[in-house]
Design an enzyme around this catalytic site. Structure first.
Site, PDB file in Angstrom:
ATOM      1  N   LYS A 159      -3.534  14.692  -1.789  1.00  7.38           N
ATOM      2  CA  LYS A 159      -4.606  15.395  -2.488  1.00  7.38           C
ATOM      3  C   LYS A 159      -4.720  14.932  -3.943  1.00  7.38           C
ATOM      4  O   LYS A 159      -5.817  14.694  -4.460  1.00  7.38           O
ATOM      5  CB  LYS A 159      -4.372  16.907  -2.420  1.00  7.38           C
ATOM      6  N   LYS A 179       5.718   2.303  11.323  1.00  7.27           N
ATOM      7  CA  LYS A 179       6.801   2.913  12.095  1.00  7.27           C
ATOM      8  C   LYS A 179       7.490   1.886  13.002  1.00  7.27           C
ATOM      9  O   LYS A 179       8.715   1.795  13.066  1.00  7.27           O
ATOM     10  CB  LYS A 179       6.243   4.068  12.952  1.00  7.27           C
ATOM     11  N   SER A 191      -6.386  25.769   2.587  1.00  8.38           N
ATOM     12  CA  SER A 191      -6.156  25.286   1.219  1.00  8.38           C
ATOM     13  C   SER A 191      -7.417  25.292   0.355  1.00  8.38           C
ATOM     14  O   SER A 191      -7.328  25.063  -0.859  1.00  8.38           O
ATOM     15  CB  SER A 191      -5.562  23.878   1.249  1.00  8.38           C
TER      16      SER A 191
END
Length: 813
Positions: A763, A402, A720
């Site tokens: 994932k 960043k 999830s």
């Protein structure tokens, strides 16, 4: 007492029992004392003349007048002129009525005239001596003067002789203390007072001779009761002593201040002379002259220059050696160093988007979406020519680039780069500055950043904006609203600078680790760009193309001395670093280079060192994170889920055991509230479909179910893992095995519907890392998968499901 109405008569001969009455202003005559005063009133002069024709005695009343500003009555003056009177002459004494103090019961002094002197201006100077206190019992207003009947007071005594002596000594002591405060030579006077044994005489003597207010003298004179008179006199003397003490202290303080200022002035003059003697260069310009020249050359508004000139003038008058002078010097130098209207070289320069893209690609591997959004932002800013576009806020885990992105944007836009760290800032004054009246005051971080940049349009990075806090000293986030709001920052006012500063040309870019930590009003003024993290492949390219070269330069190791193979880099990423960014990766590579540097110096004749996956542990030690592996065989009650973490994706194994019991559900593995609720929903769904799988009716009443997620020290939360827990529970209940080469993610409803989740990129990458190729995903996440890089999806079999029936069909062997 009430006033008695005056009797008008033409008789000017005084009866034997009558005495002339004179009223004087602001003079008090005590029995036994003498005084001299002037009379200009015809009525009073005639009363003195009448007393001289008899025994020279008259009754003297005192009137204490308050000073008042008399307003001019122009109508009265015009009326006097019309009547032929001179308004400048004062004949009101001959025509005025009865004075306020002239009434029955008035207490005064019987006086005797000892000398009368007539002066050329018509004024009569009278010398009198006080004889006795008396009270007016009756009076008459003759045409020429007042006459009255008086009652003399002769018996002044206190029955208790001890009390009388005590009062006498207290009066004398109070008088002596006051005289000492006045600095009067007291030995002779003190002896005289001590010799006076009569309390009446003593109080008259002190009242007449000590410096008291005339109203206080009159109060003592009119107090007939001797004991009460003594007490009042003691109180007045004590009060006067306190006033004198206070005056003395104030005078001493003023004297000390004057002495200090004189001493400081003399020392300054001496120092100036010494400096002029030591100055080898006669043409050297003084500090004040330097300030004046700098102020004239400053590129700023007239308001700023006027303020500067005023402060320089004040500094010149006071000198620069005092504490205030040091504060003035710091303030003037701050105003001179601030870039009021000074612009950077690239202020009017059109941003080259191609060049900006090249710089971003050169400095950062991957981050395709982030680069595109930054280029869009710069393109719009260039086309519109306005600086009020939304402020970019880069949100992502630590070490994801960043800060370096902001530095690259500064290079692309040719603007000076200023970094302001806001982590832990809790005082509003850190943003707006301290008022310069405080010791150690300084401008806020925004003004200090402009000062260091030297131009009014730098790129200012607001680092860690989500870690600001607040306390009793103010809300830092609220102060930042003025900085980031394009409608307000044109007139940003720093408490220390005390002048409006234009921040509209500053290019602000903010960074944060967690969007939730940014206050909502502040978040509303920024445009969020998410930086999710790097894939292992991206980390590999970053390490090979950037980090290894950078570490070689830091450690002094040359490529001819050390070679780090691709397999070694891949193993470092997989087994030594568990992060979303690359900071830990850089530290591990740096550690490897340091170890190699020691080996190079110890064995100077050795050949080039080559580090591979096989000998990596020699330099970095045992692996920190053993690579995850899929299960070796298909098992009942074990399903593989996928989870998102702040450092990337990971696989999540769900284990379920069936035990004899009473139908309880146990959840372990440090699960959060949301995950527990998801497990309850999965359990309820399994019970609802149990008959379809030929499960006995009494099964759930006679068995306990234990759901566990390994790595119990790691907190876990989120919905999830719903379909994963439902699959593992159903597998344990039915005895069906679950495919070990399959992973899944998705939220479950009570009806068995599969609902969408987030973090799919991480994932899928986690599943790919451990060798799982088949992944079950919610059907509603199709659009999200389309945005994932083809590099990650390559070789993966993604199956989209809508209901648990589809999940079970694919998962069960």
């Amino acid at each position: 007492m009430a006033k008695k109405k005056a009797k008008k008569t033409n008789n000017t001969v005084i009866a034997p029992d009558e005495i002339p009455v004179i009223v004087v202003k602001n003079l008090v005559l005590f029995p036994g004392s003498s005084m001299q005063f002037d009379l200009d009133s015809k009525q009073s002069i005639r009363a003195v003349e009448a007393s001289m024709l008899s025994d020279g005695r008259f009754f003297l009343l005192s009137e204490i007048a308050e000073k008042k500003n008399k307003e001019i009555d122009f109508a009265e003056i015009i009326g006097m002129l019309a009547g032929g009177k001179d308004p400048l002459t004062n004949d009101e004494d001959d025509e005025k009525g009865i004075p306020d103090v002239l009434h029955n019961g008035s207490i005064g002094t019987i006086a005797k005239t000892t000398q009368v002197i007539r002066q050329d201006n018509g004024v009569v100077r009278v010398q009198v001596v006080g004889l006795q206190r008396a009270m007016l019992t009756d009076f008459e207003d003759y045409p020429a003067y007042f006459v009255g009947h008086v009652e003399e007071y002769n018996d002044f005594s206190i029955d208790d002789a001890i009390k009388a002596e005590a009062l006498r000594r207290l009066v004398i002591t109070a008088c002596e203390q006051l005289l000492r405060e006045y600095g009067a030579p007291g030995s002779r006077e003190f002896k005289r007072l001590r010799k006076i044994k009569n309390l009446d005489v003593l109080t008259n003597d002190i009242g007449a001779n000590l410096p008291l207010e005339e109203k206080d003298r009159l109060n003592i004179l009119q107090t007939v009761d001797l004991e009460l008179r003594c007490k009042k006199l003691i109180g007045l003397l004590s009060n006067e002593k306190s006033i004198m003490n206070a005056r003395k202290e104030i005078s001493e303080q003023i004297s000390r201040q004057v002495d200090e200022h004189q001493r400081e002035y003399i020392l300054r003059e001496q120092l100036s002379y010494i400096q002029s003697e030591l100055n080898d260069d006669p043409d050297e310009v003084s500090e004040v002259e330097q300030y004046k020249k700098a102020a004239e050359a400053l590129v700023a508004s007239d308001e700023v220059k006027a303020k500067l000139k005023k402060e320089i003038r004040h500094f010149e008058q006071n000198g620069g050696m005092s504490q205030e002078g040091a504060m003035e010097r710091a303030y003037i130098e701050t105003l001179l160093e601030l870039p009021w209207d000074k612009k950077s070289e690239g202020y009017d320069h059109v941003i080259d988007i191609k060049k900006a893209k090249q710089i971003l690609d050169r400095d950062h591997y991957g981050l395709k979406d982030v680069k595109e959004r930054v280029l869009e932002y710069l393109a719009v800013r260039t086309l519109t020519g306005k600086s009020d576009a939304a402020i970019l806020c880069l949100v992502g885990p630590p070490g994801t680039g960043k800060t370096s992105i902001a530095r690259s944007v500064a290079e692309a836009t040719e603007k000076p780069y200023v970094r302001i760290c806001l982590g832990g800032v809790r005082d509003e004054a850190e943003i707006r500055g301290h008022r310069k009246t405080y010791v150690g005051a300084m401008p806020g971080r925004i003004s200090a950043g402009l000062k260091s940049a030297g131009v009014k349009d730098p790129l200012m990075l607001l680092d860690e904006i989500d870690k600001m806090s607040q306390d009793y000293r103010g809300d830092t986030a609220s102060a930042m609203l003025e900085v980031l709001d394009s409608e307000q920052n044109k007139n940003f006012r720093d408490h220390y600078v005390e002048l409006s500063q234009d921040l509209s040309d500053v290019l602000f870019i903010a960074t944060a680790n967690d969007e939730e930590g940014i206050p909502r009003p502040l978040l509303d003024r920024m445009e969020i760009i998410d930086i999710a993290g790097y894939t292992n492949n991206e980390k590999f390219h970053i390490a090979k193309e950037h980090l290894v070269k950078k570490t070689y330069e830091k450690t002094g190791v040359k490529p001819s001395q050390l070679k780090i193979s691709d397999s070694a880099i891949e193993k470092i990423i997989e087994c030594y670093c568990r992060e979303a960014g690359v900071r830990e990766l850089e530290r591990e590579i740096s550690k490897l280079c340091r170890k190699a540097a020691v080996e190079i110096l110890e064995n100077k004749d050795s050949k080039k060192i080559t580090v591979t996956a096989k000998n990596l542990e020699k330099y970095l030690g045992k692996i920190k994170f053993p690579p995850e592996q899929m299960n070796k065989k298909n098992e009942v009650g074990i399903a593989r889920g996928l989870a998102w973490t702040s450092v990337g994706g990971t696989t999540l194994q769900v284990e379920v055991n069936i035990l004899p019991g009473k139908g309880d559900l146990s959840l372990t593995g440090q699960l959060g509230d949301v995950m527990k609720e998801s497990a309850m929903a999965a359990f309820s769904y399994v019970r609802s479909v149990a008959p379809k799988w030929n499960v006995e009716k009494e099964f759930f009443q006679n068995h306990d179910i234990h759901v566990h997620l390994p790595e119990g020290a790691v907190p876990k939360d989120g919905p999830s893992a719903g379909i994963t827990m439902a699959t593992a529970i159903l597998s344990a209940v039915t005895g069906k095995k679950v495919d070990r080469k399959l992973a899944m993610t998705g939220e479950i409803s009570l009806r068995g519907n599969v609902m969408p989740v987030g973090g799919l990129k991480e994932k899928i990458l986690a599943a790919k890392t451990i060798g799982i190729k088949t992944v079950l995903l919610p059907d509603e996440n199709r659009r999200n998968v389309e945005e994932i890089d083809a590099e990650i999806l390559d070789g993966m079999d993604l199956i989209f499901v809508k209901h648990m029936d589809e999940v079970v069909e694919r998962a069960f062997v």
